[in-house]
Design a protein around this motif. Structure first.
Motif, PDB file in Angstrom:
ATOM      1  N   PRO A 283      -5.260  12.993  -9.278  1.00 49.13           N
ATOM      2  CA  PRO A 283      -4.104  13.196  -8.913  1.00 49.13           C
ATOM      3  C   PRO A 283      -2.959  12.537  -9.726  1.00 49.13           C
ATOM      4  CG  PRO A 283      -4.809  11.372  -7.528  1.00 49.13           C
ATOM      5  CD  PRO A 283      -6.068  11.937  -8.719  1.00 49.13           C
ATOM      6  N   GLN A 284      -1.823  13.094  -9.803  1.00 46.45           N
ATOM      7  CA  GLN A 284      -0.612  12.801 -10.469  1.00 46.45           C
ATOM      8  C   GLN A 284      -0.248  11.126  -9.877  1.00 46.45           C
ATOM      9  OE1 GLN A 284       3.858  14.383 -10.094  1.00 46.45           O
ATOM     10  NE2 GLN A 284       2.606  15.419 -11.647  1.00 46.45           N
ATOM     11  N   ARG A 424     -10.517   8.291   2.539  1.00 47.45           N
ATOM     12  CA  ARG A 424      -9.182   7.594   2.226  1.00 47.45           C
ATOM     13  C   ARG A 424      -9.569   6.286   1.643  1.00 47.45           C
ATOM     14  NH1 ARG A 424      -4.692   8.891   6.462  1.00 47.45           N
ATOM     15  NH2 ARG A 424      -5.343  10.941   7.038  1.00 47.45           N
ATOM     16  N   ASN A 425      -8.736   5.691   0.728  1.00 47.30           N
ATOM     17  CA  ASN A 425      -8.853   4.379   0.135  1.00 47.30           C
ATOM     18  C   ASN A 425     -10.327   4.381  -0.738  1.00 47.30           C
ATOM     19  OD1 ASN A 425      -6.593   3.655   1.525  1.00 47.30           O
ATOM     20  ND2 ASN A 425      -7.651   2.365   3.300  1.00 47.30           N
TER      21      ASN A 425
ATOM     22  N   GLU B   3      -4.445   2.688   5.451  1.00 43.38           N
ATOM     23  CA  GLU B   3      -5.382   3.895   5.090  1.00 43.38           C
ATOM     24  C   GLU B   3      -4.320   4.840   4.263  1.00 43.38           C
ATOM     25  OE1 GLU B   3      -9.148   4.882   7.301  1.00 43.38           O
ATOM     26  OE2 GLU B   3      -7.442   6.143   7.967  1.00 43.38           O
ATOM     27  N   ARG B   4      -4.638   5.288   3.255  1.00 40.05           N
ATOM     28  CA  ARG B   4      -4.038   6.140   2.243  1.00 40.05           C
ATOM     29  C   ARG B   4      -4.763   7.448   2.310  1.00 40.05           C
ATOM     30  NH1 ARG B   4      -2.302   1.939  -1.248  1.00 40.05           N
ATOM     31  NH2 ARG B   4      -0.159   1.510  -0.565  1.00 40.05           N
ATOM     32  N   LEU B   5      -4.028   8.539   2.179  1.00 38.95           N
ATOM     33  CA  LEU B   5      -4.772   9.951   1.937  1.00 38.95           C
ATOM     34  C   LEU B   5      -5.004   9.732   0.291  1.00 38.95           C
ATOM     35  CD1 LEU B   5      -2.018  12.364   3.126  1.00 38.95           C
ATOM     36  CD2 LEU B   5      -4.184  12.171   3.974  1.00 38.95           C
ATOM     37  N   ARG B   6      -6.150  10.454   0.116  1.00 35.42           N
ATOM     38  CA  ARG B   6      -6.658  10.631  -1.383  1.00 35.42           C
ATOM     39  C   ARG B   6      -5.675  11.144  -2.164  1.00 35.42           C
ATOM     40  NH1 ARG B   6     -11.404  12.969  -0.726  1.00 35.42           N
ATOM     41  NH2 ARG B   6     -10.613  14.734  -1.382  1.00 35.42           N
ATOM     42  N   TYR B  20      -1.161  18.126  -6.889  1.00 36.08           N
ATOM     43  CA  TYR B  20      -1.142  17.010  -5.958  1.00 36.08           C
ATOM     44  C   TYR B  20      -0.871  15.577  -6.728  1.00 36.08           C
ATOM     45  CZ  TYR B  20      -6.234  17.642  -7.582  1.00 36.08           C
ATOM     46  OH  TYR B  20      -7.129  17.885  -8.203  1.00 36.08           O
ATOM     47  N   CYS B  21      -0.408  14.654  -5.839  1.00 27.96           N
ATOM     48  CA  CYS B  21      -0.158  13.547  -6.424  1.00 27.96           C
ATOM     49  C   CYS B  21      -1.037  12.418  -5.570  1.00 27.96           C
ATOM     50  CB  CYS B  21       1.145  13.071  -6.111  1.00 27.96           C
ATOM     51  SG  CYS B  21       1.921  13.174  -4.827  1.00 27.96           S
ATOM     52  N   ALA B  22      -0.958  11.230  -6.063  1.00 26.92           N
ATOM     53  CA  ALA B  22      -1.879  10.118  -5.572  1.00 26.92           C
ATOM     54  C   ALA B  22      -1.259   9.636  -4.148  1.00 26.92           C
ATOM     55  CB  ALA B  22      -1.893   9.067  -6.249  1.00 26.92           C
ATOM     56  N   GLU B  24      -0.580   7.243  -2.829  1.00 29.71           N
ATOM     57  CA  GLU B  24       0.252   5.932  -2.792  1.00 29.71           C
ATOM     58  C   GLU B  24       1.754   6.526  -2.860  1.00 29.71           C
ATOM     59  OE1 GLU B  24      -2.836   5.836  -4.076  1.00 29.71           O
ATOM     60  OE2 GLU B  24      -2.264   4.924  -6.199  1.00 29.71           O
TER      61      GLU B  24
END
Lengths: 478, 52
Positions: A283-284, A424-425, B3-6, B20-22, B24
């Motif tokens: 991803p970006q 996730r993570n 918990e973060r989306l990928r 798409y972006c990260a 974070e």
């Protein structure tokens, strides 16, 4: 000292020894996607020749005077040729030569003795978009440095650290560098930022593969990379003071290109997505920004590019080396470890074992899982299985394992951020399968074969005309 | 642990292509993204694709 090794020297020597494995393309080709298309077509045929693109159209539309070289690092045969090894032993030899050969400390040469500083551009003269930097894949935002050794220093000890980090050419004098948070180079950046100091950085691009492989060893932090670089190459790495970063910032004197610059504290900008080794786009991100202060290069310099996402042999051999060392400590009966390209060189790990106890395969699986968070599918096989051929490893799984007895799975484990199947993570399940026969003295059905004497005596060319033999089509794809 | 989306998907407000972006990027309400195809920069909040 013997003649300093360089990329050009390696290409010339390899071409002489293996002329069929070097392809020169004289027809103009666009750096935007077309070089990658050529590499992909070869990959479809399972071929990875060293390719020299002699006329590359740059982002500015002109033909660069610098040829582009690919696959010198992306193929096991070339890596082996670089360090005087062979296909099977290259990973072990890489490890053993660095560890047991006489250390070769770098030597510093004067600027006039440094081919990498033969041509100099600074300030507004610099135009990275006029270099033959490759725009690899459709959703990459632009041209990327992929085979650049990004170099910076720990601010306390001034120890040099270097590794491959992709760099997005976001402007004529700007590169956005992907420094992942676990990398030593990122730690150096954070250390500078905590002191509110800019970090001096450089990319060196294009060198003899042995020097690159040596410099790219996993080291503890902070630890000098220049010594193993020279040790693996069998000669000291020649260094020269940088042009714009101070005399104590040393760069390789025999590299093809050096790009010098600085990273200001806290400066980040948009970078990516980028086609990465799992063959998907990562991803970006918001990545650190390098402001370029100088570009220097050899006369007739070659631009080296890694074809990321195509046949990740470089990383696979490197991982193989590290994994073998870690697993061997836990299970001395390990014979070989392979990190196949079917697993992107990172995710699959095949362990060949001289099994003497039924507990050893699981021990090896656990050792592999701990050794690297990227490894997620481990297959342990016996000595008679060729770990460099997926067909035989899968045959072992088919005929020597049962899902309910031989599987070890660790759920909710930290994995690779670039694994698109991870949750996730970057959490996911990782594990291994024991595809070995029971340990002696338990018996197991025997594998088919003919007597060795007959196999050695009866050769194809003694019965079949060689011309006919050459025309027989290659093996099935599965 | 947060918990973060990928990844977070977005659609370019200029050329309509998706990327798409990260995960974070979700931490910053003013996050910007860049379309990798046309290099247009925009606020993520304007371009984000809602996922099921």
């Amino acid at each position: 000292m013997s003649i300093p090794k360089s990329l050009g020297q390696f290409v010339a020597e390899y071409e002489q020894r293996q002329p069929d494995d070097v392809v020169r393309i004289a027809k103009p080709i666009n750096s935007r996607f077309e070089i990658t298309a050529i590499a992909k077509h070869f990959e479809e045929q399972n071929k990875f020749p060293l390719i020299v693109f002699e006329k590359v159209i740059t982002a500015r539309g002109g033909i660069s005077p610098h040829p582009v070289v690919i696959n010198d690092l992306g193929d096991r045969h070339k890596l082996a040729a670089a360090i005087g090894s062979n296909y099977s032993d290259v990973a072990l030899d890489w490890s053993q030569k660095v560890e047991y050969s006489e250390p070769q400390k770098p030597v510093i040469v004067a600027r006039q003795e440094a081919p990498s500083q033969a041509v100099v551009t600074r300030g507004d003269e610099i135009d990275l978009l006029a270099l033959p930097i490759v725009h690899h894949h459709e959703m990459d935002p632009g041209h990327y440095i992929t085979a650049g050794m990004f170099t910076c220093h720990d601010p306390q000890t001034w120890t040099a650290n270097m590794a491959f980090h992709r760099g997005f050419i976001s402007g004529p004098r700007e590169i956005r560098v992907c420094l992942t948070s676990g990398s030593h180079n990122y730690w150096n950046l954070r250390a500078h930022e905590e002191l509110n100091r800019e970090m001096k950085v450089a990319y060196w691009i294009g060198h003899h593969p042995a020097h690159i492989m040596g410099a790219h060893c996993h080291m503890s932090y902070p630890k000098d990379h220049y010594v193993p670089s020279g040790t693996l190459a069998g000669q000291p790495l020649r260094l020269v003071p940088s042009l714009t970063l101070g005399d104590d910032f040393l760069v390789p004197a025999d590299a093809e290109f050096i790009i010098e610059g600085v990273m200001r504290p806290g400066k980040r900008d948009l970078e990516g997505p980028f086609g990465e080794y799992p063959r998907y786009y990562g991803p970006q991100l918001m990545s650190p920004v390098m402001e370029v202060t100088a570009v220097t290069h050899r006369e007739n310099a070659l631009w080296q590019s890694f074809m990321v996402g195509i046949n990740n042999n470089y990383s696979s051999v490197r991982m193989e080396r590290d994994m073998y060392a870690a697993i061997k400590k836990a299970v001395p009966q390990v014979q070989r470890v392979a990190m196949p390209v079917s697993g992107c060189g990172m995710f699959h790990c095949y362990i060949q074992l001289r099994k003497t106890h039924d507990g050893q395969p699981r021990q090896a699986i656990m050792a592999a899982l701990v050794a690297s968070e990227w490894v997620k599918h481990i297959v342990v096989v016996d000595e008679d299985i060729d770990v460099y051929d997926d067909r035989w490893v899968l045959w072992a799984v088919a005929t020597r394992s049962q899902w309910d007895k031989d599987l070890l799975v660790v759920a909710d484990s930290f994995g690779s951020q670039l694994d698109p199947s991870a949750g996730r993570n970057a959490m996911g399940a990782r594990g291994g399968i024991d595809a070995t026969k029971p340990a002696p003295p338990t018996r197991y059905p025997l594998r088919l074969d003919v007597p060795n004497e007959v196999k050695h005596r009866v050769r194809l060319k003694d019965f079949i005309d060689e011309e006919i033999l050459a025309r027989v089509p290659a093996v099935n794809r599965h | 642990m947060i918990e973060r989306l990928r990844e977070i998907w977005f659609k370019c407000i200029k050329c309509d292509r998706e990327s798409y972006c990260a995960g974070e990027f979700e931490d910053d309400p003013d996050a910007r993204v860049m379309c990798p195809f046309c290099r247009t920069e925009m606020k993520l909040i304007e371009a984000r694709i809602k996922q099921a």
